[in-house]
Write a protein that holds these residues in place. Structure first.
Motif, short mmCIF file in Angstrom:
data_model
loop_
_atom_site.label_atom_id
_atom_site.label_comp_id
_atom_site.label_asym_id
_atom_site.label_seq_id
_atom_site.Cartn_x
_atom_site.Cartn_y
_atom_site.Cartn_z
N ARG A 272 0.72 -1.22 0.03
CA ARG A 272 -0.01 -0.11 -0.03
C ARG A 272 0.89 1.22 -0.01
NH1 ARG A 272 -4.49 -1.83 4.44
NH2 ARG A 272 -5.75 -3.24 2.96
N SER A 273 2.05 1.14 0.56
CA SER A 273 2.74 2.33 0.87
C SER A 273 3.45 2.50 -0.66
CB SER A 273 3.98 2.34 1.51
OG SER A 273 4.61 1.19 1.55
N ILE A 274 3.73 1.42 -1.47
CA ILE A 274 4.29 1.61 -2.55
C ILE A 274 3.16 2.37 -3.53
CG2 ILE A 274 5.24 0.39 -4.61
CD1 ILE A 274 6.69 -1.68 -2.58
N ALA A 275 2.16 1.75 -3.36
CA ALA A 275 1.04 2.20 -4.15
C ALA A 275 0.68 3.79 -4.03
CB ALA A 275 -0.52 1.62 -4.17
N HIS A 276 1.21 4.17 -2.80
CA HIS A 276 1.00 5.71 -2.82
C HIS A 276 2.17 6.43 -3.11
CE1 HIS A 276 -2.55 3.85 -0.22
NE2 HIS A 276 -2.92 5.23 -0.35
N GLY A 277 3.11 5.92 -3.43
CA GLY A 277 4.19 6.68 -4.35
C GLY A 277 5.56 6.28 -3.39
N ASP A 278 5.72 5.54 -2.43
CA ASP A 278 6.89 5.23 -1.65
C ASP A 278 7.51 3.87 -2.75
OD1 ASP A 278 9.19 4.92 -0.32
OD2 ASP A 278 8.03 4.29 1.55
N ARG A 279 8.25 4.19 -3.69
CA ARG A 279 8.55 3.02 -4.46
C ARG A 279 9.81 2.36 -4.28
NH1 ARG A 279 4.32 4.19 -6.22
NH2 ARG A 279 3.61 4.81 -8.53
N GLY A 280 10.59 2.93 -3.21
CA GLY A 280 11.70 2.55 -2.71
C GLY A 280 11.83 1.46 -1.65
N ARG A 281 10.58 1.23 -1.11
CA ARG A 281 10.42 0.37 -0.05
C ARG A 281 10.55 -1.13 -0.56
NH1 ARG A 281 6.08 1.08 4.76
NH2 ARG A 281 7.41 -0.71 5.29
N ARG A 282 11.16 -2.11 0.28
CA ARG A 282 11.29 -3.45 0.10
C ARG A 282 11.19 -4.27 1.06
NH1 ARG A 282 10.84 -1.25 -4.04
NH2 ARG A 282 11.89 -1.54 -5.97
N LEU A 283 10.68 -5.48 1.20
CA LEU A 283 10.35 -6.39 2.46
C LEU A 283 12.02 -6.71 2.85
CD1 LEU A 283 7.63 -8.49 1.10
CD2 LEU A 283 7.70 -6.71 2.94
N ARG A 284 12.90 -7.12 2.09
CA ARG A 284 14.43 -7.81 2.38
C ARG A 284 14.11 -8.82 3.44
NH1 ARG A 284 14.63 -2.40 1.52
NH2 ARG A 284 16.10 -1.80 -0.27
N PRO A 285 13.54 -10.13 3.08
CA PRO A 285 13.38 -11.08 4.11
C PRO A 285 14.75 -11.49 4.53
CG PRO A 285 13.05 -12.03 1.87
CD PRO A 285 13.30 -10.44 1.95
N ALA A 286 14.88 -11.96 5.97
CA ALA A 286 16.08 -12.30 6.87
C ALA A 286 16.27 -13.76 6.14
CB ALA A 286 15.70 -12.37 8.22
N ARG A 287 15.45 -14.58 5.90
CA ARG A 287 15.63 -16.02 5.39
C ARG A 287 15.04 -16.13 3.93
NH1 ARG A 287 14.59 -20.78 9.63
NH2 ARG A 287 15.33 -21.75 7.67
N ARG A 288 15.46 -16.59 3.07
CA ARG A 288 14.84 -16.78 1.60
C ARG A 288 14.44 -18.31 1.58
NH1 ARG A 288 16.53 -12.84 -2.23
NH2 ARG A 288 17.78 -11.10 -1.15
N ASP A 289 14.93 -19.18 2.53
CA ASP A 289 14.40 -20.59 2.24
C ASP A 289 13.26 -20.93 2.73
OD1 ASP A 289 15.38 -20.12 4.78
OD2 ASP A 289 16.47 -22.12 4.88
N THR A 290 12.29 -20.14 3.23
CA THR A 290 11.00 -20.32 3.95
C THR A 290 9.88 -19.89 2.75
OG1 THR A 290 10.90 -18.18 4.92
CG2 THR A 290 12.06 -20.19 6.25
N GLU A 291 8.55 -20.49 3.24
CA GLU A 291 7.58 -19.99 2.44
C GLU A 291 7.51 -18.63 2.34
OE1 GLU A 291 7.47 -22.04 4.81
OE2 GLU A 291 7.23 -24.15 4.03
N ILE A 292 7.41 -17.97 3.49
CA ILE A 292 6.99 -16.46 3.37
C ILE A 292 8.36 -15.73 2.70
CG2 ILE A 292 6.69 -14.41 5.00
CD1 ILE A 292 5.18 -16.18 6.68
N GLY A 293 9.45 -16.36 3.18
CA GLY A 293 10.72 -15.61 2.61
C GLY A 293 10.73 -15.86 1.01
N ARG A 294 10.40 -17.03 0.61
CA ARG A 294 10.25 -16.93 -0.99
C ARG A 294 9.30 -15.87 -1.68
NH1 ARG A 294 11.28 -22.50 0.31
NH2 ARG A 294 8.72 -23.00 0.12
N VAL A 295 8.05 -15.88 -0.96
CA VAL A 295 7.21 -14.98 -1.25
C VAL A 295 7.52 -13.65 -1.28
CG1 VAL A 295 4.81 -14.04 -0.57
CG2 VAL A 295 5.08 -16.41 -0.53
N ALA A 296 8.31 -13.14 0.09
CA ALA A 296 8.96 -11.75 -0.06
C ALA A 296 9.92 -11.43 -1.01
CB ALA A 296 9.45 -11.73 1.48
#
Length: 580
Positions: A272-296
């Motif tokens: 929602r923040s990106i939709a309102h113009g904050d294009r630079g925000r990212r999730l940057r997950p701590a772990r990339r091998d989990t389900e939520i990490g892969r989605v992030a």
């Protein structure tokens, strides 16, 4: 009179002008957006409910079977004890002793005479009798319930779930029978035993029919409704406990699932923040091998792609606007010159020489405008994907022909060409390659003022591609502008100050044509023996890409690529140099 407008061709799925009609939005099913928390909690609760139900059924079946087996064991113990007393105790007394424990007793001797004692099976189905009813209800004084662990201890109807075993009762009663036998002088080998038993049971009573070794039969019936009552009580306990457990589990699951799905809430907030113009925000997950990490990670990659596409679209829009503005500016100059000269021709009588000079000016400006328009159209065709007439081309012979034409156009230009020994055959469009070389020579001529030295040499040292280098002795291209010179309508200051400055489309067109062949065109830094600007044209050696030309030409190209001599290839020195 206005013609009626034709309806759109909706039935054919195509636009009246040939374009496809976009599919209606209802054709694609929407994404199901049910609550993930509710789905998870309900799914886990249903799984727990199924497991609890299976556990309850298993416990009920196991316990019911065990309780019924204990009832049968008690009846078997009573029958074994009674068999041990046969011959030592009168039949009526034995029946009274058995019926005193709430059993329905039928003793038949070998002759068929029957002794009946205690309540009948129908009376047992109606309910257990009150204490003291019926003959011989003496409890422990009956003589059969002698052990502290007797099966009927503590239960007036003899169906209680006592902990005594049949071995204890049988042993007690058997010992009593032995004592009695010793008292009457009979041997223990003549004791009566149970030879076979048959069990009949239902939800209310259980009947055991035992055949004795002397031919008599003892039928014992007891009330077994206590087993069903115990199972019903157990069922209600399990239902209540399961309900309480599921309620506690639902509350716990709701809290755990809310905490587990909290990263999704964060993803929603970032989106929602990106939709309102904050294009630079990212999730940057701590772990990339989990389900939520892969989605992030996929979410961040999607945002990078969207941001890059948006930036590219904005840059393209900016370039298009600049191109249109520069094109209008470039066209305005010759159009203004033609308009002024034509107006002077119309309004001023002038002399014949003046009118000829004005007419020549109009023709020159018209040619300039026409050349600019042709370049713009060619640039548009290159962007859309220009079709090439590919055939085997001897690149050395093509370069010699190009140099001869350029010498006729620019006699003051010092043109030199260096070629390797033997033909260099590539699969290319000869006309487009000549156009690329011509644009590079024109650019070098403008950079050197039309009278400098331009050197063209062919590099065939690699097996997968050949290179054509064009260098001049002009001021060169600054490092910061070596890529910018390939932008459209870009002219460096040196070119603008020359009298024959181009429109800035020659190099972009040359690069587009080179990439259409599968090669490239770059501006290299100057080196030893290559002062000024140096442009490198690379073309792949792909004879299999030939789409036109005779079979003989294709065969000759294949032989040349393999290094075999051809009849058309005249012997030549290792390096040829032509100069004016």
């Amino acid at each position: 009179m206005r013609r009626p407008r034709r309806p759109a061709a909706l039935s054919t799925g195509h636009h009246p002008r040939g374009g496809a009609v976009p599919a209606p939005e209802t054709a694609t099913p929407g994404l199901r957006t049910g609550s993930l928390r509710v789905r998870t909690v309900v799914a886990v609760l249903l799984l727990l409910a199924v497991l609890l139900a299976a556990l309850a059924v298993t416990v009920e079946l196991t316990l019911g079977q065990r309780l019924r087996a204990q009832v049968v064991d008690r009846l078997s113990d009573r029958a074994a004890a009674a068999a041990a007393l046969v011959g030592t105790v009168d039949g009526d007394e034995l029946a009274d002793r058995l019926s005193a424990q709430g059993l329905s007793v039928v003793i038949r001797d070998a002759d068929g005479d029957a002794i009946v004692a205690g309540p009948s099976p129908d009376q047992l189905r109606e309910g257990p009798p009150s204490l003291g009813d019926g003959p011989g209800r003496g409890g422990p004084a009956s003589g059969l319930d002698v052990g502290p662990g007797g099966a009927g201890a503590g239960s007036p109807d003899g169906t209680g779930t006592g902990t005594g075993t049949g071995t204890d009762e049988t042993g007690t009663d058997s010992s009593s029978g032995t004592d009695a036998g010793d008292a009457t002088g009979t041997s223990s080998s003549d004791a009566v035993t149970v030879t076979s038993s048959e069990v009949r049971s239902d939800d209310e009573v259980t009947t055991l029919v035992s055949q004795l070794s002397d031919g008599s039969t003892i039928t014992l019936t007891t009330d077994s409704r206590s087993v069903g009552e115990t199972l019903v009580q157990l069922r209600w306990v399990m239902i209540g406990a399961s309900a309480a457990f599921l309620l506690i589990a639902a509350v716990g699951l709701a809290l755990v699932v809310r905490a587990t799905l909290r990263p999704l809430d964060r993803m929603t907030g970032v989106a929602r923040s990106i939709a309102h113009g904050d294009r630079g925000r990212r999730l940057r997950p701590a772990r990339r091998d989990t389900e939520i990490g892969r989605v992030a990670v996929a979410f961040d990659e999607m945002l990078d792609g969207v941001e890059g596409a948006e930036r590219a679209a904005l840059d393209a829009e900016t370039r298009v606007r600049a191109f249109v503005s520069d094109a209008a500016h470039e066209l305005r100059t010759p159009v203004a010159g033609m308009r002024a000269a034509a107006d002077t021709l119309v309004r001023s009588p002038g002399t014949a020489d003046e009118r000829e000079r004005l007419a020549t000016h109009v023709v020159r400006e018209a040619e300039r405008a026409s050349r600019l328009i042709d370049d713009m159209l060619l640039m548009a065709r290159v962007d859309q994907g220009i079709s090439l007439d590919v055939a085997p081309v001897d690149l050395g012979a093509s370069l010699l022909a190009d140099v001869e034409r350029q010498r006729l156009r620019r006699p003051s230009l010092d043109l030199r060409v260096l070629l390797p020994d033997g033909p260099v055959v590539v699969a290319a469009d000869a006309g487009r390659v000549s156009q690329i070389v011509g644009n590079l020579v024109d650019n070098a001529a403008r950079a050197t003022g039309g009278s400098g030295r331009v050197t063209i040499w062919l590099d065939a040292s690699r097996t997968d591609e050949v290179a054509v280098l064009v260098s001049d002795d002009g001021p060169g291209v600054p490092e910061r502008d070596r890529e910018r010179v390939f932008d459209r309508l870009v002219r460096l200051d040196e070119a603008r100050r020359s009298g024959d400055g181009g429109a800035g489309l020659g190099l972009p067109i040359a690069r587009g044509l080179a990439r259409a062949h599968g090669g490239d065109l770059v501006c290299e830094p100057p080196g030893v023996g290559r002062p000024g600007a140096v442009f490198r044209l690379t073309l792949p050696v792909t004879v299999s890409a030939v789409r036109a030309g005779s079979e003989a030409a294709a065969a000759g190209a294949a032989a040349a690529a393999a290094g075999a001599p051809t009849a058309a290839a005249a012997p030549a020195p290792e390096l040829r140099r032509t100069a004016h």
